[in-house]
Design an enzyme around this catalytic site. Sequence first.
Site, mmCIF file in Angstrom:
data_model
loop_
_atom_site.group_PDB
_atom_site.id
_atom_site.type_symbol
_atom_site.label_atom_id
_atom_site.label_comp_id
_atom_site.label_asym_id
_atom_site.label_seq_id
_atom_site.Cartn_x
_atom_site.Cartn_y
_atom_site.Cartn_z
ATOM 1 N N ARG A 181 24.230 43.469 -3.437
ATOM 2 C CA ARG A 181 26.295 43.667 -3.051
ATOM 3 C C ARG A 181 26.649 43.495 -4.817
ATOM 4 O O ARG A 181 27.467 44.440 -5.137
ATOM 5 C CB ARG A 181 26.800 42.792 -2.559
ATOM 6 C CG ARG A 181 26.301 42.554 -1.176
ATOM 7 C CD ARG A 181 26.266 42.010 -0.468
ATOM 8 N NE ARG A 181 26.532 42.045 1.264
ATOM 9 C CZ ARG A 181 26.798 42.199 2.249
ATOM 10 N NH1 ARG A 181 27.694 41.569 2.191
ATOM 11 N NH2 ARG A 181 25.817 42.503 3.358
ATOM 12 N N TYR A 210 17.830 50.305 -0.290
ATOM 13 C CA TYR A 210 18.867 49.745 -0.158
ATOM 14 C C TYR A 210 19.934 51.609 -0.076
ATOM 15 O O TYR A 210 20.015 52.032 -1.281
ATOM 16 C CB TYR A 210 19.496 48.715 -0.315
ATOM 17 C CG TYR A 210 18.981 47.686 0.342
ATOM 18 C CD1 TYR A 210 20.108 46.599 1.086
ATOM 19 C CD2 TYR A 210 18.043 46.689 -0.370
ATOM 20 C CE1 TYR A 210 19.933 45.513 1.713
ATOM 21 C CE2 TYR A 210 18.379 45.459 1.031
ATOM 22 C CZ TYR A 210 19.512 45.179 1.476
ATOM 23 O OH TYR A 210 18.659 44.212 2.341
ATOM 24 N N ASP A 220 21.302 41.101 4.958
ATOM 25 C CA ASP A 220 22.524 40.078 5.014
ATOM 26 C C ASP A 220 23.882 40.285 6.431
ATOM 27 O O ASP A 220 23.120 41.349 6.599
ATOM 28 C CB ASP A 220 23.760 39.461 3.455
ATOM 29 C CG ASP A 220 22.368 39.319 2.885
ATOM 30 O OD1 ASP A 220 21.319 38.042 3.211
ATOM 31 O OD2 ASP A 220 22.146 39.280 1.399
ATOM 32 N N ARG A 258 14.737 40.534 4.837
ATOM 33 C CA ARG A 258 16.065 40.287 5.225
ATOM 34 C C ARG A 258 17.191 40.830 4.576
ATOM 35 O O ARG A 258 17.329 41.180 3.663
ATOM 36 C CB ARG A 258 16.164 38.811 4.536
ATOM 37 C CG ARG A 258 17.121 37.826 5.067
ATOM 38 C CD ARG A 258 17.100 36.722 4.218
ATOM 39 N NE ARG A 258 16.097 35.859 4.724
ATOM 40 C CZ ARG A 258 16.330 34.805 5.537
ATOM 41 N NH1 ARG A 258 17.079 34.313 6.072
ATOM 42 N NH2 ARG A 258 15.061 34.313 5.494
#
Length: 235
Positions: free
Chosen positions: A216, A111, A52, A50
Amino acid sequence: MGRLALTLSYDGSRFAGSQVQPGVRTVQGELEPALGALFDRATTAVFAGRTDRGVHASGQVVGCDDGRPDLAPEVIAAALNARLPDDLAVVRVERRGAKFHARFDAAWREYRYRFWAGPPAPLARGQVWHRRRGLDVAAMAGAGESLLGTHDFASFAGDGEGVPWSARRGRPRGTVRTVLGWEVVELDPWWGAPSSGGTLIELRIAADGFLPRMVRNLAGALVEVGGGRRRPDWI
């Protein structure tokens, strides 16, 4: 019926995330109608991970039923891209067995988070976290070394999912994840080196899975270290 593995690339600027949500634009919400139109039946897309709001992807893997076994993979990719908006594309289609599951078969995800420490850079807008003051790359890299391996990352979970009473804490893995790789490197600015100086920094982190907002929040913690407000061992 066989399954397809679709590799997606998308610009997340105008998406509310990857997973379908009522009332907002999402990657899944754009992809599934295109699949349904090509296969002539409703088709569910299962994402490997998933993402964001605002997160971009260059290699998001999605699984779905193979609704057109008569078509070559490259033909399926072209047909889907003809139906998709310009901020979402299928870059590869591969055939898999009937038991393929994009989420559960994924061994790792990666990421990349970019920081620009320097003067305003309009061509980097939407692609970096702009910080006007310098960041200590070596300190940021060292701070992340303690994250390698298996740890409880509750402190970095967003959406309240790290608190002791969160429903996630009762799941089999809870907030435990394994970080497989970590790197903080300097890059050459793709918009050209500004005469006034600056540093483009990229965080690369690979793990067996991520919690909501985990990357994040890790990036925010790194800025505390890189900006000299925290020691690397604070992580």
